[in-house]
Design an enzyme around this catalytic site. Structure first.
Site, PDB file in Angstrom:
ATOM      1  CE1 TYR A 156      10.595 -10.472  28.112  1.00  0.00           C
ATOM      2  CE2 TYR A 156      11.655 -10.877  30.040  1.00  0.00           C
ATOM      3  CZ  TYR A 156      11.704 -10.513  29.000  1.00  0.00           C
ATOM      4  OH  TYR A 156      12.949  -9.958  28.253  1.00  0.00           O
ATOM      5  CE  LYS A 163      16.234  -9.875  28.044  1.00  0.00           C
ATOM      6  NZ  LYS A 163      17.463  -9.242  26.936  1.00  0.00           N
TER       7      LYS A 163
HETATM    8  N1  NAD Z   1      11.684  -4.474  22.570  1.00  0.00           N
HETATM    9  C1  NAD Z   1      11.488  -4.534  23.918  1.00  0.00           C
HETATM   10  O1  NAD Z   1      10.345  -4.562  24.367  1.00  0.00           O
HETATM   11  C2  NAD Z   1      12.388  -4.781  24.833  1.00  0.00           C
HETATM   12  C3  NAD Z   1      12.509  -4.339  26.174  1.00  0.00           C
HETATM   13  C4  NAD Z   1      13.644  -4.589  26.884  1.00  0.00           C
HETATM   14  C5  NAD Z   1      14.617  -5.111  26.504  1.00  0.00           C
HETATM   15  N2  NAD Z   1      14.894  -5.678  25.318  1.00  0.00           N
HETATM   16  C6  NAD Z   1      15.825  -6.469  24.625  1.00  0.00           C
HETATM   17  O2  NAD Z   1      16.586  -5.845  23.914  1.00  0.00           O
HETATM   18  C7  NAD Z   1      17.504  -6.438  23.096  1.00  0.00           C
HETATM   19  C8  NAD Z   1      17.021  -6.148  21.575  1.00  0.00           C
HETATM   20  O3  NAD Z   1      15.887  -6.489  21.241  1.00  0.00           O
HETATM   21  P1  NAD Z   1      14.977  -5.786  20.096  1.00  0.00           P
HETATM   22  O4  NAD Z   1      13.569  -5.656  20.852  1.00  0.00           O
HETATM   23  O5  NAD Z   1      15.687  -4.610  19.565  1.00  0.00           O
HETATM   24  O6  NAD Z   1      14.475  -6.997  19.176  1.00  0.00           O
HETATM   25  P2  NAD Z   1      15.068  -7.377  17.740  1.00  0.00           P
HETATM   26  O7  NAD Z   1      14.380  -8.562  17.475  1.00  0.00           O
HETATM   27  O8  NAD Z   1      15.065  -6.239  16.672  1.00  0.00           O
HETATM   28  O9  NAD Z   1      16.540  -7.737  18.279  1.00  0.00           O
HETATM   29  C9  NAD Z   1      17.022  -8.821  18.628  1.00  0.00           C
HETATM   30  C10 NAD Z   1      18.510  -9.242  17.988  1.00  0.00           C
HETATM   31  O10 NAD Z   1      18.801 -10.509  18.713  1.00  0.00           O
HETATM   32  C11 NAD Z   1      19.560 -11.040  17.540  1.00  0.00           C
HETATM   33  N3  NAD Z   1      19.907 -12.634  18.104  1.00  0.00           N
HETATM   34  C12 NAD Z   1      19.097 -13.413  18.491  1.00  0.00           C
HETATM   35  N4  NAD Z   1      19.985 -14.610  18.633  1.00  0.00           N
HETATM   36  C13 NAD Z   1      21.105 -14.158  18.083  1.00  0.00           C
HETATM   37  C14 NAD Z   1      22.086 -15.239  18.015  1.00  0.00           C
HETATM   38  N5  NAD Z   1      22.328 -16.597  18.361  1.00  0.00           N
HETATM   39  N6  NAD Z   1      23.467 -14.545  17.400  1.00  0.00           N
HETATM   40  C15 NAD Z   1      23.151 -13.246  17.148  1.00  0.00           C
HETATM   41  N7  NAD Z   1      22.205 -12.399  17.168  1.00  0.00           N
HETATM   42  C16 NAD Z   1      21.035 -12.929  17.902  1.00  0.00           C
HETATM   43  C17 NAD Z   1      18.706 -10.792  16.554  1.00  0.00           C
HETATM   44  O11 NAD Z   1      19.278 -11.267  15.173  1.00  0.00           O
HETATM   45  C18 NAD Z   1      18.165  -9.549  16.604  1.00  0.00           C
HETATM   46  O12 NAD Z   1      18.903  -8.742  15.848  1.00  0.00           O
HETATM   47  C19 NAD Z   1      16.954  -7.984  23.380  1.00  0.00           C
HETATM   48  O13 NAD Z   1      18.138  -8.364  24.480  1.00  0.00           O
HETATM   49  C20 NAD Z   1      15.826  -7.575  24.127  1.00  0.00           C
HETATM   50  O14 NAD Z   1      15.329  -8.762  25.109  1.00  0.00           O
HETATM   51  C21 NAD Z   1      13.760  -5.529  24.321  1.00  0.00           C
END
Ligand code: NAD
Length: 256
Positions: A156, A163
């Site tokens: 990570y 984060k």
């Molecule tokens: N999937 C997991 O295991 C998990 C766990 C905990 C937290 N999260 C967090 O949840 C959030 C959403 O992630 P996800 O898992 O749904 O993945 P995802 O890839 O579906 O979503 C990530 C989003 O970030 C957007 N993004 C990245 N750079 C950007 C920019 N410059 N401008 C605008 N948008 C931008 C992407 O377009 C995408 O829509 C993130 O913050 C991620 O760190 C995810």
């Protein structure tokens, strides 16, 4: 929970599996008026498809969070369409892929550090700063974080630091905006297979570990994260701000 008449901006829809997509569906089912954004033209049609599957009319606008001008254009667009706004969901993060694996110290670069913190933490504050003037009384801001902020999770790496910054941001923002009756919280979600997660080396090992060690002996679902987002964004959570709420089947409490 009722979000009728609530105007909600959701940032972070990239696929059907995105956490933001499930949040959009659940909010739509609960009567919210939605605006969705897409990061770039490649994602535009996907976001349009998802929006068309929802029952209420959805506003759609581009927003690359790395550009101040696009954040301001988004604010101006929503102000002209809605006048004001009640809820912002920030579900976006990014770090260069080569930093999300291997040895943390060996792979780190100044540029990668800056990009990860800029997109994954600063943009949440930037949204608050630009939107505060059009946010209603009792508004709510919500972001998504992960346990890698406080524990070392293999691969990570730089995203853990970003984060940690985001979570501190939630606390500082909650005090900055509290006098305006605007709440700021984060959900710390357990691992879920999405596009962002696919960028982390060995992600399936993390899923397996959670199955083994979490209190509930399973991984969290998109529904569970979206339902918590619904609660935290609604007036039912009016006394909750500055919090990191774990939706991870109890994994964060595991010792051995
Ligand atoms: N999937 C997991 O295991 C998990 C766990 C905990 C937290 N999260 C967090 O949840 C959030 C959403 O992630 P996800 O898992 O749904 O993945 P995802 O890839 O579906 O979503 C990530 C989003 O970030 C957007 N993004 C990245 N750079 C950007 C920019 N410059 N401008 C605008 N948008 C931008 C992407 O377009 C995408 O829509 C993130 O913050 C991620 O760190 C995810």
């Amino acid at each position: 929970m009722n979000l009728k008449n609530k105007k909600v901006l959701i940032i972070g829809v990239a696929s059907k599996r995105s956490i933001a997509t499930r949040i959009a569906e659940v909010f739509d089912e609960n009567g919210a008026q939605l605006a969705l954004t897409y990061q770039n033209e490649k994602l535009q049609s996907r976001v349009e498809d998802i929006a068309s599957s929802l029952s209420n009319t959805v506003l759609i606008h581009p927003c690359d969070l790395s550009k101040d001008s696009e954040i301001c254009q988004l604010r101006d667009y929503l102000q002209s369409e809605w006048g004001s706004i009640d809820i912002i969901i920030h579900s976006a993060a990014f770090a260069p892929r080569e930093l999300l694996g291997g040895d943390f110290v060996k792979n780190i670069t100044r540029e990668g550090f800056q990009i990860a913190h800029d997109i994954s933490s600063y943009t949440f504050t930037a949204l608050a700063r630009e939107f505060v003037g059009i946010m209603n009384d009792k508004s709510s801001l919500l972001t998504l974080t992960y346990l890698g902020s406080e524990r070392v999770i293999k691969n990570y790496n730089i995203m853990g630091l970003a984060k940690a910054s985001l979570e501190a941001n939630v606390r500082y923002m909650s005090h900055s905006l509290g006098s305006k009756n605007i709440r700021v919280n984060a959900i710390s979600a357990g691992p879920i297979k999405t596009l962002a997660a696919a960028g982390i080396a060995g992600f399936s090992d993390i899923l397996k570990l959670v199955e083994e060690k979490s209190a509930l002996k399973r991984n969290v679902t998109l529904d569970e994260v979206a339902n918590t987002a619904l609660f935290l964004s609604s007036d039912s959570a009016s006394g909750i701000t500055g919090q990191i709420v774990y939706v991870d089947c109890g994994f964060n409490t595991s010792g051995t």
